[in-house]
Design a protein around this motif. Structure first.
Motif, PDB file in Angstrom:
ATOM      1  N   UNK A  27       0.828  -1.203   0.000  1.00  0.00           N
ATOM      2  CA  UNK A  27       0.000   0.000   0.000  1.00  0.00           C
ATOM      3  C   UNK A  27       0.863   1.253   0.000  1.00  0.00           C
ATOM      4  N   UNK A  28       0.293   2.339  -0.491  1.00  0.00           N
ATOM      5  CA  UNK A  28       0.941   3.643  -0.373  1.00  0.00           C
ATOM      6  C   UNK A  28       0.630   4.213   1.012  1.00  0.00           C
ATOM      7  N   UNK A  29       1.356   5.241   1.393  1.00  0.00           N
ATOM      8  CA  UNK A  29       1.099   5.889   2.680  1.00  0.00           C
ATOM      9  C   UNK A  29      -0.318   6.451   2.726  1.00  0.00           C
ATOM     10  N   UNK A  30      -0.780   6.997   1.623  1.00  0.00           N
ATOM     11  CA  UNK A  30      -2.142   7.533   1.565  1.00  0.00           C
ATOM     12  C   UNK A  30      -3.187   6.456   1.764  1.00  0.00           C
ATOM     13  N   UNK A  31      -2.969   5.286   1.147  1.00  0.00           N
ATOM     14  CA  UNK A  31      -3.907   4.178   1.317  1.00  0.00           C
ATOM     15  C   UNK A  31      -3.914   3.684   2.762  1.00  0.00           C
ATOM     16  N   UNK A  32      -2.752   3.666   3.380  1.00  0.00           N
ATOM     17  CA  UNK A  32      -2.667   3.271   4.789  1.00  0.00           C
ATOM     18  C   UNK A  32      -3.402   4.289   5.653  1.00  0.00           C
ATOM     19  N   UNK A  35      -7.208   4.284   6.617  1.00  0.00           N
ATOM     20  CA  UNK A  35      -7.726   3.356   7.628  1.00  0.00           C
ATOM     21  C   UNK A  35      -7.639   3.912   9.048  1.00  0.00           C
ATOM     22  N   UNK A  36      -7.163   5.137   9.189  1.00  0.00           N
ATOM     23  CA  UNK A  36      -6.935   5.716  10.516  1.00  0.00           C
ATOM     24  C   UNK A  36      -7.544   7.100  10.615  1.00  0.00           C
ATOM     25  N   UNK A  37      -7.882   7.473  11.826  1.00  0.00           N
ATOM     26  CA  UNK A  37      -8.383   8.812  12.099  1.00  0.00           C
ATOM     27  C   UNK A  37      -7.250   9.617  12.747  1.00  0.00           C
ATOM     28  N   UNK A  38      -6.200   9.850  11.958  1.00  0.00           N
ATOM     29  CA  UNK A  38      -5.059  10.635  12.431  1.00  0.00           C
ATOM     30  C   UNK A  38      -4.426  11.340  11.242  1.00  0.00           C
ATOM     31  N   UNK A  39      -3.558  12.266  11.534  1.00  0.00           N
ATOM     32  CA  UNK A  39      -2.936  13.055  10.468  1.00  0.00           C
ATOM     33  C   UNK A  39      -1.947  12.214   9.664  1.00  0.00           C
ATOM     34  N   UNK A  40      -1.711  12.628   8.439  1.00  0.00           N
ATOM     35  CA  UNK A  40      -0.726  11.934   7.601  1.00  0.00           C
ATOM     36  C   UNK A  40       0.684  12.005   8.187  1.00  0.00           C
ATOM     37  N   UNK A  41       1.080  13.139   8.804  1.00  0.00           N
ATOM     38  CA  UNK A  41       2.394  13.140   9.450  1.00  0.00           C
ATOM     39  C   UNK A  41       2.508  12.097  10.575  1.00  0.00           C
ATOM     40  N   UNK A  42       1.417  11.859  11.280  1.00  0.00           N
ATOM     41  CA  UNK A  42       1.441  10.822  12.320  1.00  0.00           C
ATOM     42  C   UNK A  42       1.639   9.437  11.701  1.00  0.00           C
ATOM     43  N   UNK A  43       0.941   9.185  10.618  1.00  0.00           N
ATOM     44  CA  UNK A  43       1.106   7.902   9.909  1.00  0.00           C
ATOM     45  C   UNK A  43       2.543   7.778   9.409  1.00  0.00           C
ATOM     46  N   UNK A  44       3.082   8.864   8.880  1.00  0.00           N
ATOM     47  CA  UNK A  44       4.466   8.841   8.392  1.00  0.00           C
ATOM     48  C   UNK A  44       5.438   8.485   9.508  1.00  0.00           C
ATOM     49  N   UNK A  45       5.192   9.007  10.695  1.00  0.00           N
ATOM     50  CA  UNK A  45       6.060   8.693  11.848  1.00  0.00           C
ATOM     51  C   UNK A  45       5.996   7.206  12.178  1.00  0.00           C
ATOM     52  N   UNK A  46       4.795   6.638  12.156  1.00  0.00           N
ATOM     53  CA  UNK A  46       4.646   5.205  12.410  1.00  0.00           C
ATOM     54  C   UNK A  46       5.367   4.385  11.331  1.00  0.00           C
ATOM     55  N   UNK A  47       5.216   4.798  10.085  1.00  0.00           N
ATOM     56  CA  UNK A  47       5.889   4.096   8.994  1.00  0.00           C
ATOM     57  C   UNK A  47       7.408   4.197   9.129  1.00  0.00           C
ATOM     58  N   UNK A  48       7.882   5.351   9.554  1.00  0.00           N
ATOM     59  CA  UNK A  48       9.320   5.543   9.756  1.00  0.00           C
ATOM     60  C   UNK A  48       9.853   4.573  10.820  1.00  0.00           C
ATOM     61  N   UNK A  49       9.132   4.429  11.921  1.00  0.00           N
ATOM     62  CA  UNK A  49       9.562   3.505  12.975  1.00  0.00           C
ATOM     63  C   UNK A  49       9.527   2.057  12.495  1.00  0.00           C
ATOM     64  N   UNK A  66       5.550   2.948  -2.140  1.00  0.00           N
ATOM     65  CA  UNK A  66       4.788   1.739  -1.850  1.00  0.00           C
ATOM     66  C   UNK A  66       5.446   1.034  -0.668  1.00  0.00           C
ATOM     67  N   UNK A  67       4.644   0.671   0.325  1.00  0.00           N
ATOM     68  CA  UNK A  67       5.141  -0.018   1.511  1.00  0.00           C
ATOM     69  C   UNK A  67       4.755  -1.480   1.449  1.00  0.00           C
ATOM     70  N   UNK A  68       5.683  -2.341   1.859  1.00  0.00           N
ATOM     71  CA  UNK A  68       5.428  -3.786   1.899  1.00  0.00           C
ATOM     72  C   UNK A  68       6.095  -4.384   3.129  1.00  0.00           C
ATOM     73  N   UNK A  69       5.611  -5.552   3.525  1.00  0.00           N
ATOM     74  CA  UNK A  69       6.179  -6.252   4.677  1.00  0.00           C
ATOM     75  C   UNK A  69       7.536  -6.836   4.346  1.00  0.00           C
TER      76      UNK A  69
END
Length: 89
Positions: A27-32, A35-49, A66-69
């Motif tokens: 999925x892309x960051x936008x697609x991820x 699924x959440x009720x939070x800001x995109x910068x917050x999602x980016x921080x989670x993806x970074x970790x 694109x993000x993958x496991x």
């Protein structure tokens, strides 16, 4: 792989949900974020970790990332956990 980083990343329910989403498809960051009720910068921080822990990979495709496991890390984590299963007293 750092077990400490992996366990830190797995300790957060948002990051675990991101991993659940990625187990179905890349999925892309936008697609991820959809699924959440939070800001995109917050999602980016989670993806970074998750990336720091090597639990996910990212690949640029045009204007999207694109993000993958990274299933190899999960296999390493399972090997580490399972070593305690067969301990004899």
């Amino acid at each position: 792989m750092s077990l400490n980083l992996a366990f830190k990343a797995l300790s957060d329910p948002t990051r675990r949900k991101i991993l659940d989403l990625l187990k179905n498809k890349d999925l892309t960051a936008g697609e991820i974020a959809e699924h959440f009720n939070m800001t995109k910068p917050s999602i980016s921080r989670h993806l970074h970790l998750l990336k720091q822990a090597d639990l996910v990979w990212d690949e640029r495709k045009g204007q999207y990332i694109i993000y993958s496991l990274n299933t190899t890390v999960f296999q390493d984590l399972m090997k580490w956990v399972l070593q305690f299963q067969n301990k004899e007293d």
